[in-house]
Design a protein around this motif. Structure first.
Motif, mmCIF file in Angstrom:
data_model
loop_
_atom_site.group_PDB
_atom_site.id
_atom_site.type_symbol
_atom_site.label_atom_id
_atom_site.label_comp_id
_atom_site.label_asym_id
_atom_site.label_seq_id
_atom_site.Cartn_x
_atom_site.Cartn_y
_atom_site.Cartn_z
ATOM 1 N N UNK A 192 0.820 -1.209 0.000
ATOM 2 C CA UNK A 192 0.000 0.000 0.000
ATOM 3 C C UNK A 192 0.853 1.259 0.000
ATOM 4 N N UNK A 193 1.905 1.270 0.809
ATOM 5 C CA UNK A 193 2.751 2.456 0.885
ATOM 6 C C UNK A 193 3.545 2.676 -0.401
ATOM 7 N N UNK A 194 3.667 1.628 -1.231
ATOM 8 C CA UNK A 194 4.357 1.765 -2.523
ATOM 9 C C UNK A 194 3.446 2.259 -3.634
ATOM 10 N N UNK A 195 2.132 2.306 -3.365
ATOM 11 C CA UNK A 195 1.184 2.842 -4.350
ATOM 12 C C UNK A 195 1.128 4.363 -4.189
ATOM 13 N N UNK A 196 2.082 5.032 -4.783
ATOM 14 C CA UNK A 196 2.167 6.489 -4.623
ATOM 15 C C UNK A 196 0.944 7.192 -5.202
ATOM 16 N N UNK A 255 -7.935 -14.900 -6.195
ATOM 17 C CA UNK A 255 -6.678 -14.284 -5.773
ATOM 18 C C UNK A 255 -5.497 -14.756 -6.611
ATOM 19 N N UNK A 256 -5.586 -15.951 -7.174
ATOM 20 C CA UNK A 256 -4.480 -16.492 -7.972
ATOM 21 C C UNK A 256 -4.188 -15.651 -9.214
ATOM 22 N N UNK A 257 -5.122 -14.766 -9.596
ATOM 23 C CA UNK A 257 -4.920 -13.903 -10.771
ATOM 24 C C UNK A 257 -4.192 -12.598 -10.413
ATOM 25 N N UNK A 258 -3.766 -12.449 -9.178
ATOM 26 C CA UNK A 258 -3.181 -11.194 -8.700
ATOM 27 C C UNK A 258 -1.993 -10.744 -9.556
ATOM 28 N N UNK A 259 -1.085 -11.659 -9.885
ATOM 29 C CA UNK A 259 0.128 -11.286 -10.630
ATOM 30 C C UNK A 259 -0.136 -11.014 -12.101
ATOM 31 N N UNK A 260 -1.329 -11.361 -12.577
ATOM 32 C CA UNK A 260 -1.637 -11.167 -13.996
ATOM 33 C C UNK A 260 -2.239 -9.800 -14.282
ATOM 34 N N UNK A 275 -2.590 -5.463 -13.580
ATOM 35 C CA UNK A 275 -1.760 -4.286 -13.346
ATOM 36 C C UNK A 275 -2.632 -3.111 -12.915
ATOM 37 N N UNK A 276 -2.031 -2.204 -12.148
ATOM 38 C CA UNK A 276 -2.724 -0.986 -11.746
ATOM 39 C C UNK A 276 -3.377 -1.114 -10.386
ATOM 40 N N UNK A 277 -3.202 -0.111 -9.511
ATOM 41 C CA UNK A 277 -3.755 -0.158 -8.152
ATOM 42 C C UNK A 277 -5.259 -0.373 -8.103
ATOM 43 N N UNK A 278 -6.014 0.328 -8.953
ATOM 44 C CA UNK A 278 -7.469 0.234 -8.895
ATOM 45 C C UNK A 278 -7.966 -1.143 -9.300
ATOM 46 N N UNK A 279 -7.352 -1.740 -10.330
ATOM 47 C CA UNK A 279 -7.740 -3.083 -10.759
ATOM 48 C C UNK A 279 -7.435 -4.098 -9.666
ATOM 49 N N UNK A 280 -6.263 -3.954 -9.034
ATOM 50 C CA UNK A 280 -5.891 -4.868 -7.953
ATOM 51 C C UNK A 280 -6.808 -4.707 -6.748
ATOM 52 N N UNK A 281 -7.204 -3.482 -6.471
ATOM 53 C CA UNK A 281 -8.154 -3.254 -5.383
ATOM 54 C C UNK A 281 -9.471 -3.977 -5.659
ATOM 55 N N UNK A 282 -9.922 -3.923 -6.911
ATOM 56 C CA UNK A 282 -11.154 -4.611 -7.281
ATOM 57 C C UNK A 282 -11.045 -6.116 -7.132
ATOM 58 N N UNK A 340 10.312 -14.019 -5.046
ATOM 59 C CA UNK A 340 9.517 -13.996 -6.286
ATOM 60 C C UNK A 340 8.695 -12.725 -6.444
ATOM 61 N N UNK A 341 8.743 -11.828 -5.461
ATOM 62 C CA UNK A 341 8.016 -10.570 -5.548
ATOM 63 C C UNK A 341 6.643 -10.646 -4.898
ATOM 64 N N UNK A 342 6.110 -9.507 -4.548
ATOM 65 C CA UNK A 342 4.828 -9.446 -3.831
ATOM 66 C C UNK A 342 3.659 -9.993 -4.643
ATOM 67 N N UNK A 343 3.576 -9.621 -5.924
ATOM 68 C CA UNK A 343 2.442 -10.036 -6.752
ATOM 69 C C UNK A 343 2.407 -11.551 -6.931
ATOM 70 N N UNK A 344 3.556 -12.144 -7.270
ATOM 71 C CA UNK A 344 3.611 -13.597 -7.449
ATOM 72 C C UNK A 344 3.347 -14.336 -6.147
ATOM 73 N N UNK A 345 3.692 -13.707 -5.030
ATOM 74 C CA UNK A 345 3.445 -14.320 -3.723
ATOM 75 C C UNK A 345 1.955 -14.509 -3.490
ATOM 76 N N UNK A 346 1.158 -13.498 -3.790
ATOM 77 C CA UNK A 346 -0.283 -13.609 -3.599
ATOM 78 C C UNK A 346 -0.908 -14.587 -4.592
ATOM 79 N N UNK A 347 -0.402 -14.642 -5.812
ATOM 80 C CA UNK A 347 -0.925 -15.602 -6.793
ATOM 81 C C UNK A 347 -0.639 -17.034 -6.353
ATOM 82 N N UNK A 348 0.565 -17.269 -5.842
ATOM 83 C CA UNK A 348 0.929 -18.608 -5.371
ATOM 84 C C UNK A 348 0.034 -19.033 -4.210
#
Length: 413
Positions: A252-256, A304-309, A311-318, A378-386
């Motif tokens: 969240x803090x990285x979403x400037x 949630x497995x689609x998290x890494x696929x 892009x964009x804060x608003x799409x990820x929030x959805x 593996x990065x934050x996004x891939x972590x949530x997808x895994x």
């Protein structure tokens, strides 16, 4: 406001209801705990610790909590929610003071241990209250209402903390925690008065048993064997929760582009419970508590497995919001099942509560450590997808292996 809601009879019935009183207390308490949870990873990484070390430090809170589970089960002779909540508040006042002054590894570990202790006590108190004050048919409804008030607190806390923190972590969020816990304690005093006027209890009062450590472990083992599928889902739910509360504030803090609304990331995760809590009881009455919990968790993890696929804060929030709409159903559903077991087996109340909470701690040991390790590699996004992929697979397996009816050893029915 409609005339019905302005009537004295409605106001008296609503505001003097023990369930409403405890729910309000928990809302204020979760404003405190949600702020504590949001600030903790920021405070740790502020002092130069890696995300792997962050996960280990946060995971240590549940290692302490798991040990505390056994101590409570073995030595706490009175698990009445009034006493348990009081102990919870004592530790809740201490935790932010230690975290505020923490800079070394050992002081952070002490703060995490206290965090684990007070969180366990809150869990014990909630199960005892629901099992003691509500009939079995209303257990899921009770936990659903609890989840509404608690998740409202957990949704608002990151948003408020995000505004208070701004660009620099100073004393202000810690002062905010002290204010929240003080308000919650005042409500606890109100709860004492309300609950003493409602004497009806559904948990049979039994004499405490003095058992040696080996007998206690044997009892735990029997309960764990019978409740294995239910306990497994509890572990999975808490691993999921730990992933979000460990990595969520950092993401969240990285979403400037969201600043100063960075707290919306965690709000999207917690908000769905405010919706599903109102109708989850009707779902479980038709499908069953366990079946509802397993299917909802599987669907939420699959999304949630689609998290890494994406892009964009608003799409990820959805995506997070949609996924959480399903996983949020699992919490009150599975907790309602535990409350059933408590009512059916009053002589095993402490052991069932301890085994459930031990599973919660296992999830919160594995979750932060695994989240930190995977995020570094593996990065934050891939972590949530895994996490989503594995969670969906395990939930589907549990659906097929779980018996339709589970009877705890020693049940009085």
């Amino acid at each position: 406001m409609p005339p019905f809601f302005r009537s004295k009879s409605f106001s008296k019935k609503f505001f003097l209801n023990p369930l409403f009183g405890v729910s309000t207390m928990l809302f204020l308490w979760t404003l405190f705990d949600g702020t504590f949870s949001y600030v903790t990873p920021l405070a740790i990484t502020k002092h130069g610790f890696s995300e792997t070390t962050l996960g280990i430090i946060i995971g240590s809170s549940s290692i302490a909590g798991a040990l505390f589970d056994f101590i409570l089960s073995k030595y706490l002779k009175n698990t009445h929610f009034r006493r348990v909540y009081f102990l919870m508040f004592i530790l809740s006042f201490v935790a932010p003071l230690i975290l505020w002054r923490a800079s070394s590894l050992w002081v952070f570990l002490i703060a995490m241990a206290i965090w684990g202790f007070y969180f366990d006590l809150e869990n014990f108190g909630n199960f005892d209250f629901i099992g003691r004050k509500l009939p079995q048919a209303e257990h899921t409804k009770g936990f659903g209402i609890f989840s509404i008030f608690k998740e409202l607190g957990y949704m608002l806390a990151p948003i408020i903390a995000g505004f208070v923190i701004g660009n620099y972590l100073d004393f202000k969020p810690f002062l905010l925690m002290c204010l929240f816990i003080s308000f919650a304690f005042v409500m606890y005093l109100v709860v004492i008065g309300i609950t003493r006027k409602h004497n009806k209890e559904y948990i049979e009062q039994v004499e405490p048993r003095n058992k040696n450590i080996f007998t206690e472990l044997k009892t735990w083992r029997k309960i764990e064997m019978v409740l294995f599928p239910v306990l497994s889902l509890t572990i999975l739910l808490n691993i999921l929760d730990a992933f979000f509360w460990t990595l969520g504030p950092i993401i969240a803090e990285n979403f400037s582009s969201l600043h100063p609304f960075n707290g919306l990331f965690m709000a999207a995760y917690t908000f769905p419970t405010l919706i599903v809590g109102w109708f989850v009881g009707r779902i479980t009455n038709k499908l069953g508590k366990k079946r509802t919990a397993f299917f909802a968790f599987a669907i939420g993890c699959l999304l949630l497995s689609y998290f890494s696929m994406l892009q964009g804060p608003l799409i990820l929030l959805g995506l997070i919001f949609l996924s959480s709409c399903f996983t949020a159903i699992s919490w009150p559903s599975i907790n309602g099942a535990y409350a059933d077991y408590l009512e059916e087996s009053p002589r095993l109340e402490r052991e069932i509560e301890a085994v459930e909470d031990f599973s919660t701690n296992i999830g919160y040991i594995i979750g932060p450590i695994l989240a930190g390790f995977l995020a570094d590699h593996i990065g934050n996004a891939n972590t949530f997808s895994a996490l989503g992929s594995v969670g969906a697979i395990v939930a589907i397996i549990l659906i097929f292996i779980t018996p339709k009816k589970i009877t705890v050893p020693g049940s009085s029915r």
